[in-house]
Design a protein around this motif. Structure first.
Motif, short mmCIF file in Angstrom:
data_model
loop_
_atom_site.label_atom_id
_atom_site.label_comp_id
_atom_site.label_asym_id
_atom_site.label_seq_id
_atom_site.Cartn_x
_atom_site.Cartn_y
_atom_site.Cartn_z
N LYS A 62 0.96 -1.10 -0.11
CA LYS A 62 0.03 0.07 0.01
C LYS A 62 1.02 1.24 0.03
N LEU A 63 0.77 1.92 -0.98
CA LEU A 63 1.83 3.00 -1.28
C LEU A 63 0.75 4.44 -1.50
N SER A 64 1.39 5.51 -0.78
CA SER A 64 0.84 6.95 -1.08
C SER A 64 1.85 7.79 -1.65
N GLY A 65 1.39 8.78 -2.66
CA GLY A 65 2.09 9.57 -3.22
C GLY A 65 1.63 9.98 -4.53
N SER A 66 2.26 10.75 -5.28
CA SER A 66 1.72 11.22 -6.65
C SER A 66 3.16 11.57 -7.43
N GLY A 67 2.63 11.89 -8.70
CA GLY A 67 3.99 12.06 -9.74
C GLY A 67 4.55 10.66 -9.82
N ASP A 68 5.88 10.54 -9.58
CA ASP A 68 6.63 9.69 -9.90
C ASP A 68 7.31 8.93 -8.74
N GLU A 73 4.28 0.73 2.68
CA GLU A 73 4.55 -0.55 3.14
C GLU A 73 4.70 -1.63 1.85
N ILE A 74 5.40 -2.45 1.83
CA ILE A 74 5.50 -3.48 0.82
C ILE A 74 5.67 -4.85 1.72
N THR A 75 4.95 -5.96 1.48
CA THR A 75 5.00 -7.45 2.23
C THR A 75 5.64 -8.24 1.37
N ASP A 76 6.50 -8.94 1.89
CA ASP A 76 7.12 -9.94 1.17
C ASP A 76 6.08 -11.17 1.07
N PRO A 77 5.54 -11.75 -0.24
CA PRO A 77 4.60 -12.71 -0.09
C PRO A 77 5.36 -14.14 0.59
N ASN A 79 7.37 -14.54 3.07
CA ASN A 79 7.41 -14.71 4.50
C ASN A 79 6.38 -14.05 5.11
N ASP A 80 5.57 -13.19 4.39
CA ASP A 80 4.58 -12.26 5.01
C ASP A 80 5.06 -11.32 6.00
N LYS A 81 6.41 -10.94 5.79
CA LYS A 81 6.91 -9.72 6.61
C LYS A 81 6.73 -8.47 5.83
N THR A 82 6.43 -7.32 6.63
CA THR A 82 6.09 -6.02 5.90
C THR A 82 7.44 -5.06 6.21
N TYR A 83 7.70 -4.39 5.25
CA TYR A 83 8.85 -3.48 5.19
C TYR A 83 8.35 -2.09 4.65
N ALA A 84 8.93 -1.20 5.24
CA ALA A 84 9.04 0.22 4.66
C ALA A 84 9.37 0.04 3.18
N GLY A 85 8.40 0.71 2.50
CA GLY A 85 8.65 0.54 1.06
C GLY A 85 8.54 1.94 0.45
N SER A 86 8.94 1.79 -0.92
CA SER A 86 8.81 2.85 -1.85
C SER A 86 8.93 2.47 -3.24
N GLY A 87 8.37 3.32 -4.18
CA GLY A 87 8.23 3.07 -5.63
C GLY A 87 8.48 4.29 -6.31
N ALA A 88 9.17 4.17 -7.27
CA ALA A 88 9.51 5.43 -8.31
C ALA A 88 9.39 4.89 -9.81
N VAL A 89 8.35 5.40 -10.44
CA VAL A 89 8.20 5.37 -11.76
C VAL A 89 8.94 6.02 -12.71
#
Length: 113
Positions: A62-68, A73-77, A79-89
């Motif tokens: 589940k990510l929030s933001g806009s632009g690029d 948070e990102i979960t590794d499917p 092991n079901d561990k959740t990490y601070a996550g980011s995404g850049a397009v």
């Protein structure tokens, strides 16, 4: 200004604004493992759900933001561990990153389908 010059200027401004707009994160992406992930609006954020592969149907982020630039948070499917996550397009590429304590990080680059 004459009406023709005014119309031409307005058209150029609109085209420049369109070409400078960031690529949206929404859509279908091929992960490094070969699965398809769908990113779509869910409330004020964007949910990442696997559509194919061993974990199909599982929400993995589940990510929030806009632009690029996006964060959340990102979960590794696996092991079901959740990490601070980011995404850049960038164009047709989405660089996903998950970190523990902002020190131990793993990255993947996904491709837009």
């Amino acid at each position: 200004m004459t009406p023709r010059i005014l119309a031409a200027t307005a058209a150029l401004v609109m085209l420049a604004g369109t070409s400078l707009a960031a690529e949206p994160i929404e859509g279908n992406w091929k992960t490094e493992s070969g699965a398809t992930a769908e990113i779509g609006k869910c409330g004020p954020a964007f949910c990442v759900t696997l559509k194919t592969g061993k974990h199909a149907g599982k929400q993995i982020g589940k990510l929030s933001g806009s632009g690029d630039s996006y964060s959340g948070e990102i979960t590794d499917p696996e092991n079901d561990k959740t990490y601070a996550g980011s995404g850049a397009v960038t164009g047709n590429a989405l660089k996903m990153k998950g970190c523990v304590l902002k020190v131990l990080c793993k990255s993947q680059t996904w491709t837009r389908l």
